[in-house]
Design a protein around this motif. Structure first.
Motif, PDB file in Angstrom:
ATOM      1  N   ILE A  51       0.852  -1.203   0.000  1.00  0.00           N
ATOM      2  CA  ILE A  51       0.000   0.000   0.000  1.00  0.00           C
ATOM      3  C   ILE A  51       0.890   1.256   0.000  1.00  0.00           C
ATOM      4  N   ALA A  54       2.200   1.768  -3.407  1.00  0.00           N
ATOM      5  CA  ALA A  54       1.151   2.328  -4.271  1.00  0.00           C
ATOM      6  C   ALA A  54       0.883   3.789  -3.948  1.00  0.00           C
ATOM      7  N   ALA A  55       1.230   4.194  -2.727  1.00  0.00           N
ATOM      8  CA  ALA A  55       1.047   5.596  -2.335  1.00  0.00           C
ATOM      9  C   ALA A  55       2.269   6.435  -2.696  1.00  0.00           C
ATOM     10  N   ALA A  78      -2.421  -8.678  -5.775  1.00  0.00           N
ATOM     11  CA  ALA A  78      -2.781  -7.375  -5.201  1.00  0.00           C
ATOM     12  C   ALA A  78      -2.194  -6.232  -6.041  1.00  0.00           C
ATOM     13  N   ALA A  81      -4.301  -5.593  -9.056  1.00  0.00           N
ATOM     14  CA  ALA A  81      -5.506  -4.838  -8.683  1.00  0.00           C
ATOM     15  C   ALA A  81      -5.170  -3.359  -8.485  1.00  0.00           C
ATOM     16  N   LEU A  82      -4.028  -3.094  -7.858  1.00  0.00           N
ATOM     17  CA  LEU A  82      -3.638  -1.701  -7.593  1.00  0.00           C
ATOM     18  C   LEU A  82      -3.281  -0.942  -8.874  1.00  0.00           C
ATOM     19  N   SER A  84      -4.817  -0.795 -11.551  1.00  0.00           N
ATOM     20  CA  SER A  84      -5.974  -0.134 -12.156  1.00  0.00           C
ATOM     21  C   SER A  84      -6.434   1.057 -11.314  1.00  0.00           C
ATOM     22  N   LYS A  85      -5.741   1.296 -10.196  1.00  0.00           N
ATOM     23  CA  LYS A  85      -6.170   2.377  -9.290  1.00  0.00           C
ATOM     24  C   LYS A  85      -5.196   3.542  -9.217  1.00  0.00           C
ATOM     25  N   VAL A  86      -3.904   3.246  -9.429  1.00  0.00           N
ATOM     26  CA  VAL A  86      -2.919   4.335  -9.338  1.00  0.00           C
ATOM     27  C   VAL A  86      -2.136   4.449 -10.642  1.00  0.00           C
ATOM     28  N   ARG A  87      -1.609   5.644 -10.884  1.00  0.00           N
ATOM     29  CA  ARG A  87      -0.763   5.838 -12.072  1.00  0.00           C
ATOM     30  C   ARG A  87       0.491   6.599 -11.645  1.00  0.00           C
ATOM     31  N   PRO A  90       4.171   5.350  -8.741  1.00  0.00           N
ATOM     32  CA  PRO A  90       3.749   4.141  -8.011  1.00  0.00           C
ATOM     33  C   PRO A  90       3.406   2.983  -8.953  1.00  0.00           C
ATOM     34  N   TYR A 159      -5.061   0.995 -22.278  1.00  0.00           N
ATOM     35  CA  TYR A 159      -3.884   1.331 -21.456  1.00  0.00           C
ATOM     36  C   TYR A 159      -2.646   1.543 -22.323  1.00  0.00           C
ATOM     37  N   GLY A 182     -18.608   1.252 -25.851  1.00  0.00           N
ATOM     38  CA  GLY A 182     -18.047   2.358 -25.055  1.00  0.00           C
ATOM     39  C   GLY A 182     -16.584   2.122 -24.713  1.00  0.00           C
ATOM     40  N   ASP A 186     -13.491   4.446 -25.872  1.00  0.00           N
ATOM     41  CA  ASP A 186     -12.543   5.029 -24.908  1.00  0.00           C
ATOM     42  C   ASP A 186     -11.105   4.688 -25.297  1.00  0.00           C
TER      43      ASP A 186
END
Lengths: 347, 125
Positions: A51, A54-55, A78, A81-82, A84-87, A90, A159, A182, A186
């Motif tokens: 985490i 990722a931060a 994990a 999964a992360l 797709s949440k951070v760019r 990280p 991506y 859609g 995108d």
């Protein structure tokens, strides 16, 4: 054997099948829960470091990179999964962990696996991790026989944002229902202006879905080079959805010169959806040359079309509003004027 | 400077909650993290945070619902940042129309999020 005995036999078999089905559902749920628990347990000692990574705090990077066995596998799940949440940095660090664990090489190999689930996961990871040399694999996956693989490949293409993937993506979106329109749109928008020639060619593709997506992207992405193709689609495409999409797009990127064509598409006898889309488009273009057409539409028997015409007249500006004022008591006109006032107040 | 300013983060994804909480706590904020819209609204009323970060899609009350309630409340001027995977122009328009001060799209950069939080709080003082 009597018919009653036969019936009992059939009932017994149905009951047996139901029990077997229930049992298989329970077993698969328990297996999944067990697996999730094992993964959570394996991840627990290093989740904090992951985490933090990722931060944007890479202090725990050596521990994460050095993990092996079940822990490494749990970290990889994990980390995916992360991704797709951070760019940014990280995400780069998370990819470095996956690379160290060999997950990216495995994904490249799994892109050709016989299991479609494995292929879909592999392709998704290659996209999320933006593995540059995986473009050819993603392109192949876009033409995979399994729809879930094609959908994952479209996601990966968004991506990677490689313009080279535009053609296979547009071809693939026309095949069945694998890739949501859609999602394809995108992904294409991410690829930038270089895809203009491919987009124009796709508007002549035999598959209506391909033409529809290309027309949509041409408008949203402001591909003004595609104006001739959009005009052609509105005028003569055999598929109504394509014509409607082309009209919407022409409204977004068209100029006053498009008013005649769009006005013809609002005529009585033209399909309702196309008439409405054309009225909306005339409003977006906002050219005073559309005044007469839009005023006529205020009396149309399709009340929704009349409302859209009133809104379009507001969008044209003071000249359109002047035409509407004397008819303020008509529901379609009153609503359009009230909304315009509200918007002006909000601004 | 954060000065221990209280920030409320609401997101149903534990990964996002944890990493935002870590990033902001590390920078000196006092962070309250909750997992759904109703908990966010309750925490907002009880804690009166200096800034709120809301996910848009949450079980129960959505981030947009919570934002509307915040704007109608006594402490309605609090800066609110929407953090969402919903990336279409219409989604962003809706967020700002309901009263968001900022809108960050996932996947996001935690560092950029921190800068935005710092900026919003500095402007609100």
């Amino acid at each position: 054997v009597t018919s009653r005995q036969l019936l009992l036999g059939v009932e017994f078999l149905v009951l047996l099948a139901c029990l077997a089905l229930a049992l298989s559902v329970i077993v698969s749920k328990v297996t999944r829960l067990n697996r999730e628990n094992r993964t959570a347990i394996a991840l627990a000692p290093v989740r904090g470091a992951l985490i933090e990574l990722a931060a944007g705090e890479p202090d725990g990077l050596p521990v994460l990179r050095g993990a092996r066995g079940e822990t490494a596998q749990a970290i990889d799940e994990a980390a995916v999964a992360l991704l797709s949440k951070v760019r940014g940095e990280p995400a780069t660090q998370l990819v470095a962990v996956l690379e160290e664990h060999g997950a990216l090489e495995r994904a490249k190999a799994d892109a050709g696996h016989r299991s479609s689930v494995r292929r879909a996961h592999a392709v998704q990871l290659l996209g999320l991790a933006r593995v540059g040399d995986s473009t050819a694999l993603i392109s192949e996956a876009l033409e995979d026989e399994a729809s879930e693989v094609r959908a994952s490949a479209a996601y990966a293409a968004s991506y990677l944002a490689d313009p080279w993937l535009a053609a296979p993506l547009l071809r693939s979106v026309g095949v069945g229902e694998g890739i949501p329109a859609g999602l394809a749109a995108d992904a294409l928008l991410e690829m930038g202006v270089e895809i203009a020639p491919v987009l124009r060619a796709a508007m002549r593709n035999p598959a209506p879905r391909t033409r529809m997506v290309a027309a949509h992207v041409a408008g949203i992405g402001t591909f003004v080079q595609a104006l001739p193709e959009l005009r052609e689609l509105i005028a003569s495409d055999p598929d109504l959805t394509v014509r409607v999409e082309a009209a919407e797009s022409l409204g977004l990127i068209g100029r006053e010169s498009e008013v005649d064509l769009l006005a013809r598409c609002t005529a009585v006898g033209v399909a309702t959806d196309l008439r409405r889309a054309s009225a909306r488009a005339l409003g977006r273009i906002g050219a005073p040359t559309a005044l007469t057409t839009l005023v006529d539409l205020l009396d149309d028997s399709d009340r929704r079309l009349a409302e859209l015409a009133a809104h379009a007249l507001v969008q044209i500006g003071p000249r359109g509003v002047d035409v509407l004022e004397p008819r303020r008591d008509e529901p379609a006109v009153g609503t359009a004027l009230a909304l315009a006032q509200l918007k002006a107040g909000a601004l | 400077m954060p000065d221990g300013a209280r920030v409320l983060i609401a997101d149903d994804d534990p990964d996002i909650r944890d990493l935002v909480e870590f990033k902001l706590t590390q920078s000196g904020y006092a962070v309250e993290a909750v997992g759904d819209g109703l908990a966010a609204w309750e925490s907002f009323q009880a804690q009166r945070p200096a800034l709120v970060i809301l996910d848009v899609m949450m079980p129960g009350l959505s981030g947009i619902d919570v934002l509307r309630k915040i704007r109608d409340s006594e402490n309605g001027a609090v800066p609110v940042l929407l953090l969402s995977a919903k990336s279409r122009d219409s989604d962003v328009d809706t967020g700002f129309a309901v009263g968001a001060d900022d809108y960050v799209i996932k996947p996001f950069s935690p560092r950029e999020l921190l800068h935005r939080v710092n900026g919003m709080l500095a402007r609100s003082r």
